[in-house]
Design an enzyme around this catalytic site. Structure first.
Site, PDB file in Angstrom:
ATOM      1  N   SER A 206      49.226 -56.031 -17.283  1.00  9.51           N
ATOM      2  CA  SER A 206      48.204 -55.620 -16.313  1.00  9.51           C
ATOM      3  C   SER A 206      48.767 -55.462 -14.902  1.00  9.51           C
ATOM      4  CB  SER A 206      47.084 -56.669 -16.276  1.00  9.51           C
ATOM      5  OG  SER A 206      47.606 -57.934 -15.869  1.00  9.51           O
ATOM      6  N   PHE A 207      50.076 -55.466 -14.753  1.00  6.87           N
ATOM      7  CA  PHE A 207      50.762 -55.506 -13.460  1.00  6.87           C
ATOM      8  C   PHE A 207      50.153 -54.570 -12.414  1.00  6.87           C
ATOM      9  CE2 PHE A 207      54.379 -53.842 -10.858  1.00  6.87           C
ATOM     10  CZ  PHE A 207      54.740 -55.014 -10.212  1.00  6.87           C
ATOM     11  N   TRP A 209      47.160 -53.401 -12.190  1.00  6.98           N
ATOM     12  CA  TRP A 209      45.764 -53.664 -11.868  1.00  6.98           C
ATOM     13  C   TRP A 209      45.438 -55.150 -11.859  1.00  6.98           C
ATOM     14  CZ3 TRP A 209      42.857 -50.182  -9.643  1.00  6.98           C
ATOM     15  CH2 TRP A 209      43.184 -48.833  -9.809  1.00  6.98           C
ATOM     16  N   SER A 210      46.382 -55.961 -11.440  1.00  5.53           N
ATOM     17  CA  SER A 210      46.119 -57.401 -11.314  1.00  5.53           C
ATOM     18  C   SER A 210      46.804 -57.917 -10.061  1.00  5.53           C
ATOM     19  CB  SER A 210      46.611 -58.154 -12.552  1.00  5.53           C
ATOM     20  OG  SER A 210      47.988 -57.914 -12.793  1.00  5.53           O
ATOM     21  N   THR A 211      46.385 -59.111  -9.628  1.00  3.88           N
ATOM     22  CA  THR A 211      46.823 -59.642  -8.340  1.00  3.88           C
ATOM     23  C   THR A 211      47.493 -61.000  -8.492  1.00  3.88           C
ATOM     24  OG1 THR A 211      44.739 -60.793  -7.923  1.00  3.88           O
ATOM     25  CG2 THR A 211      44.887 -58.483  -7.195  1.00  3.88           C
ATOM     26  N   ARG A 414      43.085 -48.310 -25.125  1.00  4.56           N
ATOM     27  CA  ARG A 414      41.868 -48.942 -25.623  1.00  4.56           C
ATOM     28  C   ARG A 414      40.646 -48.071 -25.336  1.00  4.56           C
ATOM     29  NH1 ARG A 414      40.596 -54.954 -23.814  1.00  4.56           N
ATOM     30  NH2 ARG A 414      40.847 -53.882 -21.830  1.00  4.56           N
ATOM     31  N   TYR A 475      51.816 -62.158 -29.811  1.00  9.53           N
ATOM     32  CA  TYR A 475      50.757 -61.352 -29.195  1.00  9.53           C
ATOM     33  C   TYR A 475      50.211 -60.400 -30.266  1.00  9.53           C
ATOM     34  CZ  TYR A 475      48.840 -58.666 -25.179  1.00  9.53           C
ATOM     35  OH  TYR A 475      48.036 -58.040 -24.266  1.00  9.53           O
TER      36      TYR A 475
END
Length: 568
Positions: A206-207, A209-211, A414, A475
């Site tokens: 998610s790099f 769109w993540s913080t 997805r 995973y």
């Protein structure tokens, strides 16, 4: 929207206009048809326009609005429908199914955008004084229902978007530490660090769109964690705003200061406060970075090789191996080959057949190397010997380069699948090495039994993604062919079976996605009822009024129902 703050589209992953495409991947449609019987080339209905949604009105009172505007300014207090919908959900399958069908439940009443530590302190106190609910919001990529208010929440709900707090504040070049605001997105943070010759090395799927704050709040792990560590290793100190007080933890290499408060904050999902900044380990940018691809006769051979790599002197940046079905999925996602690439592929397959390999069982692996040219050569030599000992073969860095370029595009698939009646999701766990094969075999079997029971076609595949001295993360990705109104029930059944298999086979509820509401039903099996009691006592002690993201981590009902075997 606020200038300078990225926002995902309301109905799916990432930015508007960017999507997964299969037309340039000739093997993908046949792969999907073979696995789940769905024709992905058939026309699909467009996503309904936002105007078609019946968005519940904001319940923000004039008094709280005035307080928030006095702290932040009117421009950073947003109550428009689309902003509230975007901040009312994460990007889990349940989130996407509900928002696409217009089942919006309890949205935040207001989204606020603080720009400083002091503004966060003042707005937290204002919301708690009004007996409101505070939900921290990073990039919105959460997939375990950690961003939603409880459906029956009668109090005012405030979503706190930290996107304006996005700066690298300081780099301690002597210690290899950086002080960074929590609202920074992965790419923006790395750009700022790289401009000064540094990297943090944390790259989750998610790099983009993540913080940083979100990574800490969920105990995130990245693709390169074999070298750089999980976020729990990387984060050395932090600042967190709590009602009426501020927690400040200095960036120390290690301490013996009683039960670790830093560890209490890691993975707390907003239940203890709002993380505003953190001190993290940073490293000089390596001279050489290289991903090599390997094949093994079976997934089990690859697992054993990865364990030996971890135990060796080769401190690789990543060691990943995919099972047979995921290997087929990866190869089906390749673009139409050039003549040279096609010949190369045929030559590799010929070698595999000469070795007696079953091409339906082969497992693909990527191993990453970083450092000086001499160090990388040494590590590659060690890994090559280990791969050969386990019957594997190297195929160069071409496939690894392609993987490196496309690694952040995977979540877009997805939405593509949902458009075509395929419900796809992921679940990850970790086990000691002794149970690595067992949990893979039994989880795949449990999923397939579950699909047979309800007469729905589905597929599950897996890769080992993160390795440790004593074990590894595996995973799992699963897809279910169900476009009926009962698709969410089908998804629930599959998800419960997979999570219970983790519990039954020495796994954990989650390795790096967090708990939220999705995984909370299994917490008493994971950490024992006494462990849940300790967590509950912590949350109750810090937040007796339940103003801080209530309902997360500790199970309070849906979506889990119960924790009895596969009926959980």
């Amino acid at each position: 929207m606020i200038d300078g703050v990225k926002q995902q589209k309301w109905w799916g992953w990432g930015e508007e206009g960017k999507a997964y495409h299969h037309e340039d991947k000739p093997k993908f449609a046949p792969f999907v048809k073979k696995m789940v019987g769905v024709d992905i080339t058939a026309p699909v209905a467009p996503v309904p326009p936002f105007s078609s949604l019946d968005v519940p009105a904001s319940r923000l009172s004039d008094a709280l609005r005035a307080d928030l505007e006095s702290v932040l300014g009117a421009g950073f207090v947003q109550t428009d429908d689309e902003t509230r919908v975007v901040h009312g959900f994460g990007k889990g399958v349940r989130d996407l199914l509900r928002v696409r069908s217009g089942r919006l439940s309890r949205l935040p009443d207001v989204v606020v955008y603080p720009g400083t530590q002091q503004e966060v302190e003042r707005l937290v106190d204002a919301v708690v004084a009004a007996d409101g609910v505070l939900i921290p919001f990073g990039g919105g990529s959460n997939i375990v229902a950690a961003l939603e208010a409880k459906p029956d929440e009668h109090r005012q709900v405030v979503s706190v978007n930290l996107g304006r707090m996005n700066k690298v504040l300081e780099i301690d070049e002597v210690s290899g530490l950086a002080h960074i605001e929590a609202g920074v997105f992965g790419p923006d943070m790395e750009d700022q660090l790289r401009a000064r010759g540094w990297t943090m090395g944390h790259h989750p799927d998610s790099f983009v769109w993540s913080t940083l704050g979100g990574w800490i709040a969920t105990r995130s792990s990245g693709m390169q964690s074999d070298k750089y560590g999980d976020i729990a290793d990387i984060c050395r100190g932090l600042t967190m705003v709590m009602p009426g007080r501020v927690l400040t933890l200095r960036p120390l290499p290690s301490t013996s200061s009683g039960p670790s408060v830093r560890e209490m904050v890691l993975g707390s999902e907003g239940r203890l406060g709002i993380i505003t900044s953190a001190w993290v380990n940073v490293h000089r940018i390596p001279e050489v970075r290289e991903l090599q691809a390997y094949f093994f006769p079976t997934y089990e051979d690859g697992l054993k090789a990865c364990q030996e790599i971890v135990e060796s002197d080769a401190a690789v940046m990543m060691a990943r191996v995919s099972d047979a079905i995921e290997t087929q999925y990866i190869m089906a996602n390749g673009k139409k080959s050039s003549r040279l690439g096609s010949l190369s592929s045929k030559a590799i397959q010929k070698i595999m057949l000469q070795k007696g390999w079953d091409l339906e069982k082969i497992a693909m692996s990527f191993v990453g190397f970083e450092g000086s040219p001499t160090h990388v050569r040494y590590e590659k030599g060690l890994v090559s010997k280990i791969v050969r000992r386990h019957g594997g073969m190297g195929v160069g860095k071409g496939p690894g380069s392609l993987y490196d370029q496309k690694k952040y595009d995977t979540p877009y698939i997805r939405d593509f699948m949902l458009d075509r009646g395929l419900v796809a999701d992921v679940s990850e766990t970790s086990t000691p090495w002794a149970y690595a094969e067992q949990i893979h075999t039994n989880t795949v079997a449990a999923f397939q039994r579950a699909m047979d029971e309800i007469g729905v076609r589905g597929v599950v595949f897996c890769h080992l993604s993160h390795s440790y001295h004593s074990g590894a993360c595996q995973y799992f990705t699963f897809a279910i062919a169900d476009s009926s109104p009962d698709a969410e029930k089908t998804y629930d059944h599959a998800k419960r079976v997979i999570q219970q298999s983790f519990m039954d086979n020495h796994g954990t509820v989650s390795h790096h996605h967090g708990v939220g509401e999705e995984h909370s039903p299994w917490m008493d099996q994971d950490i024992s009822p006494a462990g849940v009691f300790i967590q509950q006592a912590l949350f109750d002690g810090v937040d007796p009024g339940r103003n801080l993201n209530p309902g997360k981590i500790i199970h309070e009902g849906a979506p889990g129902i119960s924790t009895n075997s596969t009926e959980a």
